[in-house]
Design a protein around this motif. Sequence first.
Motif, PDB file in Angstrom:
ATOM      1  N   VAL A 167      -4.614  -8.370   3.354  1.00  0.00           N
ATOM      2  CA  VAL A 167      -4.786  -6.970   2.970  1.00  0.00           C
ATOM      3  C   VAL A 167      -4.196  -6.136   4.104  1.00  0.00           C
ATOM      4  CG1 VAL A 167      -6.398  -5.131   2.379  1.00  0.00           C
ATOM      5  CG2 VAL A 167      -6.871  -7.482   1.647  1.00  0.00           C
ATOM      6  N   ALA A 168      -3.108  -5.445   3.812  1.00  0.00           N
ATOM      7  CA  ALA A 168      -2.420  -4.676   4.841  1.00  0.00           C
ATOM      8  C   ALA A 168      -3.296  -3.537   5.339  1.00  0.00           C
ATOM      9  CB  ALA A 168      -1.113  -4.123   4.274  1.00  0.00           C
ATOM     10  N   GLY A 171      -4.424  -0.723   3.138  1.00  0.00           N
ATOM     11  CA  GLY A 171      -4.239  -1.226   1.787  1.00  0.00           C
ATOM     12  C   GLY A 171      -5.409  -0.886   0.877  1.00  0.00           C
ATOM     13  N   TRP A 172      -5.121  -0.856  -0.410  1.00  0.00           N
ATOM     14  CA  TRP A 172      -6.131  -0.574  -1.422  1.00  0.00           C
ATOM     15  C   TRP A 172      -6.403  -1.840  -2.227  1.00  0.00           C
ATOM     16  CZ3 TRP A 172      -6.121   4.760  -4.239  1.00  0.00           C
ATOM     17  CH2 TRP A 172      -5.998   5.801  -3.299  1.00  0.00           C
ATOM     18  N   PRO A 201      -0.173   3.446  -0.686  1.00  0.00           N
ATOM     19  CA  PRO A 201      -0.717   2.224  -0.097  1.00  0.00           C
ATOM     20  C   PRO A 201      -0.104   0.971  -0.721  1.00  0.00           C
ATOM     21  CG  PRO A 201      -2.202   2.999  -1.783  1.00  0.00           C
ATOM     22  CD  PRO A 201      -1.084   4.015  -1.695  1.00  0.00           C
ATOM     23  N   GLU A 202      -0.348  -0.153  -0.060  1.00  0.00           N
ATOM     24  CA  GLU A 202      -0.098  -1.451  -0.682  1.00  0.00           C
ATOM     25  C   GLU A 202      -1.336  -1.813  -1.503  1.00  0.00           C
ATOM     26  OE1 GLU A 202       1.312  -4.600   1.786  1.00  0.00           O
ATOM     27  OE2 GLU A 202       2.503  -3.259   3.049  1.00  0.00           O
ATOM     28  N   PHE A 203      -1.115  -2.184  -2.765  1.00  0.00           N
ATOM     29  CA  PHE A 203      -2.215  -2.493  -3.671  1.00  0.00           C
ATOM     30  C   PHE A 203      -2.383  -4.011  -3.804  1.00  0.00           C
ATOM     31  CE2 PHE A 203      -0.841   1.692  -5.219  1.00  0.00           C
ATOM     32  CZ  PHE A 203      -2.060   2.349  -5.362  1.00  0.00           C
ATOM     33  N   THR A 204      -3.632  -4.433  -3.855  1.00  0.00           N
ATOM     34  CA  THR A 204      -3.956  -5.833  -4.131  1.00  0.00           C
ATOM     35  C   THR A 204      -4.999  -5.864  -5.240  1.00  0.00           C
ATOM     36  OG1 THR A 204      -3.539  -6.498  -1.841  1.00  0.00           O
ATOM     37  CG2 THR A 204      -4.820  -8.009  -3.214  1.00  0.00           C
ATOM     38  N   ALA A 233     -10.371  -2.685   3.826  1.00  0.00           N
ATOM     39  CA  ALA A 233      -9.556  -1.916   2.882  1.00  0.00           C
ATOM     40  C   ALA A 233      -9.756  -0.418   3.089  1.00  0.00           C
ATOM     41  CB  ALA A 233      -9.920  -2.294   1.449  1.00  0.00           C
TER      42      ALA A 233
END
Length: 280
Positions: A167-168, A171-172, A201-204, A233
């Motif tokens: 998770v960056a 990140g979200w 954001p980067e999403f996961t 997060a």
Amino acid sequence: MIVCYAQGGGLGHLTRIRAYLHTRGPAGGPVAILTGSPFAGDPRVVAGHRVLSAPAGLDRDGLTHWIGGTLARLRPREFVVDAFPAGLSGELSAAAVPAGTRVVHLSRLLRWDAYLPLLAADSLRFAETLLVEPVGGAHRAYLDSVSSAVVPLTLADPPEPAPAVPVAPGGWLIVHSGPAAEVAELVAYALDVAAIEGARPEFTLLSPSRPDVLPPGIAHHDVYPAWPLFAGAERIVTAAGCNAVRQLARWPERHRMLPFPRRFDDQYARAARARAATGA
């Protein structure tokens, strides 16, 4: 032996039972979980406990008979009923429980007017009803009438290492177990919220199954439990289920929720309550 009744198709019932067993402790005895949830086949979810499922195709009377026979065979010292005091379809009654069994109810919000017609004439009597979230009105009055004690219980999930999911920073997370249409709607909602907040954001997505269509740039992972990743997060986007709201109560500023309609669960009331509590 402790027998836990967690009838329902979602993951939330089993997650709550896990938290209950950790919070209260099984006192070293074996645990059996009676459930029809498709997630009961996942060893990450049931944590090594015995799982028993009713034969397919039973009507309500058939399910009542199966429950009574199963309890008579297992002779539990404690019978824990999750969420629905008379079962998901009104299949639970006092006649099904062996004499001497201590019956406990884990209670959460219900759309009580919708659930009320399912109550049996010989309702279960509870030695203890444990409120995992406040309930009120006619629902609370009913619980008072069938319980020797009604007390709040703060659930704690069993300790788990964080899954090996990157998770960056900033990140979200989007977290939902399904169904697929709701996962897609939650993904769209997360994208809309990010746009409104001016974030990129980067999403996961954390979900048991990868959607057939997933927007570019959104990673997918099947992890359980998801909550150990919440601390890292920037935002966590979920439905307004009981467990998600409970697990994210310590980070209300990070939590974005989208309630979904349910037959008996009241996600809209839960979301409104959480919003009022934080002043959001």
